[in-house]
Design a protein around this motif. Structure first.
Motif, PDB file in Angstrom:
ATOM      1  N   UNK A   1       0.849  -1.188   0.000  1.00  0.00           N
ATOM      2  CA  UNK A   1       0.000   0.000   0.000  1.00  0.00           C
ATOM      3  C   UNK A   1       0.885   1.239   0.000  1.00  0.00           C
ATOM      4  N   UNK A   2       0.277   2.392  -0.241  1.00  0.00           N
ATOM      5  CA  UNK A   2       1.047   3.637  -0.343  1.00  0.00           C
ATOM      6  C   UNK A   2       0.445   4.699   0.564  1.00  0.00           C
ATOM      7  N   UNK A   3       1.370   5.485   1.139  1.00  0.00           N
ATOM      8  CA  UNK A   3       0.984   6.587   2.015  1.00  0.00           C
ATOM      9  C   UNK A   3       1.900   7.770   1.701  1.00  0.00           C
ATOM     10  N   UNK A   4       1.700   8.866   2.399  1.00  0.00           N
ATOM     11  CA  UNK A   4       2.523  10.054   2.154  1.00  0.00           C
ATOM     12  C   UNK A   4       3.149  10.512   3.472  1.00  0.00           C
ATOM     13  N   UNK A   5       4.405  10.932   3.367  1.00  0.00           N
ATOM     14  CA  UNK A   5       5.071  11.444   4.562  1.00  0.00           C
ATOM     15  C   UNK A   5       4.736  12.917   4.759  1.00  0.00           C
TER      16      UNK A   5
ATOM     17  N   UNK B   1       4.832  15.095   1.794  1.00  0.00           N
ATOM     18  CA  UNK B   1       3.960  14.638   0.696  1.00  0.00           C
ATOM     19  C   UNK B   1       4.697  13.776  -0.327  1.00  0.00           C
ATOM     20  N   UNK B   2       5.736  13.105   0.138  1.00  0.00           N
ATOM     21  CA  UNK B   2       6.415  12.133  -0.714  1.00  0.00           C
ATOM     22  C   UNK B   2       5.729  10.774  -0.570  1.00  0.00           C
ATOM     23  N   UNK B   3       5.546  10.107  -1.671  1.00  0.00           N
ATOM     24  CA  UNK B   3       4.877   8.805  -1.650  1.00  0.00           C
ATOM     25  C   UNK B   3       5.778   7.767  -0.977  1.00  0.00           C
ATOM     26  N   UNK B   4       5.206   7.040  -0.022  1.00  0.00           N
ATOM     27  CA  UNK B   4       5.967   6.035   0.716  1.00  0.00           C
ATOM     28  C   UNK B   4       5.279   4.679   0.554  1.00  0.00           C
ATOM     29  N   UNK B   5       6.080   3.715   0.142  1.00  0.00           N
ATOM     30  CA  UNK B   5       5.541   2.363  -0.024  1.00  0.00           C
ATOM     31  C   UNK B   5       5.540   1.629   1.316  1.00  0.00           C
ATOM     32  N   UNK B   6       4.397   0.995   1.653  1.00  0.00           N
ATOM     33  CA  UNK B   6       4.291   0.210   2.873  1.00  0.00           C
ATOM     34  C   UNK B   6       4.013  -1.249   2.507  1.00  0.00           C
ATOM     35  N   UNK B   7       4.783  -2.107   3.115  1.00  0.00           N
ATOM     36  CA  UNK B   7       4.645  -3.540   2.855  1.00  0.00           C
ATOM     37  C   UNK B   7       4.164  -4.233   4.138  1.00  0.00           C
ATOM     38  N   UNK B   8       3.070  -4.996   4.020  1.00  0.00           N
ATOM     39  CA  UNK B   8       2.567  -5.772   5.143  1.00  0.00           C
ATOM     40  C   UNK B   8       2.295  -7.197   4.672  1.00  0.00           C
TER      41      UNK B   8
END
Length: 406
Positions: A265-269, A272-279
């Motif tokens: 999934x993706x979120x923003x820091x 406002x930079x896109x950050x990839x999250x892996x679960x």
């Protein structure tokens, strides 16, 4: 004088025992004319079996006294019939079953429903999420669906067919009757110490062969079905997957595996930079091999394509468990997820053997604790058919007590 009095007392006791445990009202007035399947439970036969097993197992006597106070069926405000009558209606889903109850005390019945966590939906409708009820005067219609309540009500008012228990019962504590127009097939229901058997015969030697040859396999499911049985299950579950007349037989085995699924999934820091999250999550996925035997694989393959069962990637999409691969071999058509060993035909009969698997329960987390406990106790389910002989067996794990006392 004392002898006459003793004789009179004995006669009264015997008559009381007869009427309580043996005399039956066999009229089945709550089976509508639209029923195509009927399940009967002989309550008095069940009661006699329960009492005899209780006498033979004194350990149960103490447990009976330890039970918490609550509303039992005898205090539920309904009449307990001599034959419990469940029925299935034509053109209904396989899981939709109904029964009609007679209410003798509405206040007690409503109290029972409250105790069993039923919620009112208005218009005398109640549900606990799994069972639906509708009260109409002195009767209550219960079912796994509310779809046909109005149809059942109108059918019972004008019902011209009055069945008798002898039309269905043979031996055992109950029966399953399949109604097809004027034709009827009856199957006895037997409650044994460690299994429940539904059959139209008594010699299980051939069925035991199929059971013993496959029970030691690790697979969750093993099956082999010829054309007649394929059509039976296709009609039962209203599916066209393997119903093509050029399919001679289907053989399959399947197992359950737990795999780790990666979720990205993706979120923003804060910038406002896109950050990839892996679960990761663990899921249960079946692995299977299905051998479709046919002498005309081209026609069957074309049928699958016309039904859009085959994707451009040669996956068989009619089965919801993907990915898989569909291909042709010397026997016909093969559908598989992994390189399972080829299925060895164990007998000429048709059978489906499903073995309980701990991973199965992890896929049904919404089940109540009571149902979960019962599913854990189930060891296997066997369907066996040889010509006109049919057996369905629910095998439970060994216990200190017979099934009827558990």
């Amino acid at each position: 004088m004392k002898r006459r009095l003793l004789f009179l007392v004995c006669v009264i006791v015997l008559l009381a025992v007869y009427f309580i445990l043996y005399h039956k009202n066999k009229e089945l007035k709550y089976i509508p004319d639209g029923a195509d399947a009927v399940v009967l439970i002989d309550v008095k036969n069940f009661t006699r079996k329960y009492l005899s097993e209780t006498v033979l197992h004194p350990s149960v006597w103490l447990k009976e006294g330890d039970k918490k106070a609550g509303i039992s069926w005898k205090d539920a405000g309904i009449k307990i019939p001599d034959f419990v009558q469940l029925f299935h209606l034509k053109n209904e889903g396989f899981s939709n079953w109904y029964m009609v109850l007679e209410i003798k005390n509405r206040k007690e019945f409503e109290s029972f429903l409250k105790d069993q966590n039923f919620q009112t939906k208005g218009n005398s409708l109640y549900t606990n999420g799994n069972i639906f009820l509708k009260i109409n005067g002195e009767i209550c219609i219960a079912g796994t669906s509310q779809r046909s309540f109005e149809t059942i009500e109108s059918s019972l008012k004008s019902n011209k067919i009055l069945w008798n228990a002898d039309d269905f019962m043979t031996d055992g504590i109950g029966s399953l009757g399949i109604i097809n127009g004027k034709n009827r097939e009856n199957y006895s229901i037997h409650l044994n110490d460690e299994n429940i058997e539904i059959s139209n015969f008594t010699d299980f030697k051939k069925a035991e062969t199929a059971f013993s040859q496959n029970i030691n396999q690790t697979d969750f499911l093993t099956a082999q079905l010829e054309q007649k049985n394929i059509q039976t299950f296709s009609n039962l579950f209203k599916t066209e997957i393997f119903s093509h007349p050029e399919i001679n037989s289907v053989e399959m085995n399947a197992d359950l595996k737990q795999i780790t699924d990666t979720i990205i999934s993706y979120d923003y820091d804060d910038n406002f930079n896109e950050v990839e999250k892996v679960s990761y999550q663990k899921i249960v996925q079946p692995q299977y091999l299905i051998q479709i035997k046919t002498k005309n694989s081209d026609e069957v393959w074309n049928y699958f394509e016309q039904k859009k069962f085959i994707s451009p990637q040669n996956q068989f999409t009619a089965i919801p468990f993907l990915p898989n691969k569909i291909s042709r071999d010397e026997n016909g058509i093969l559908i598989n997820t992994v390189n399972h060993p080829k299925i060895k035909k164990s007998s000429e009969a048709n059978f489906i053997l499903i073995k309980n698997n701990p991973l199965l329960l992890s896929s049904f987390k919404s089940l109540s604790p009571k149902i979960t406990k019962k599913v854990r106790e189930l060891e296997s389910v066997l369907y066996w058919n040889d010509k006109k002989q049919t057996l369905v067996r629910f095998q439970f794990k060994s216990g200190n007590l017979p099934l009827i006392l558990r």
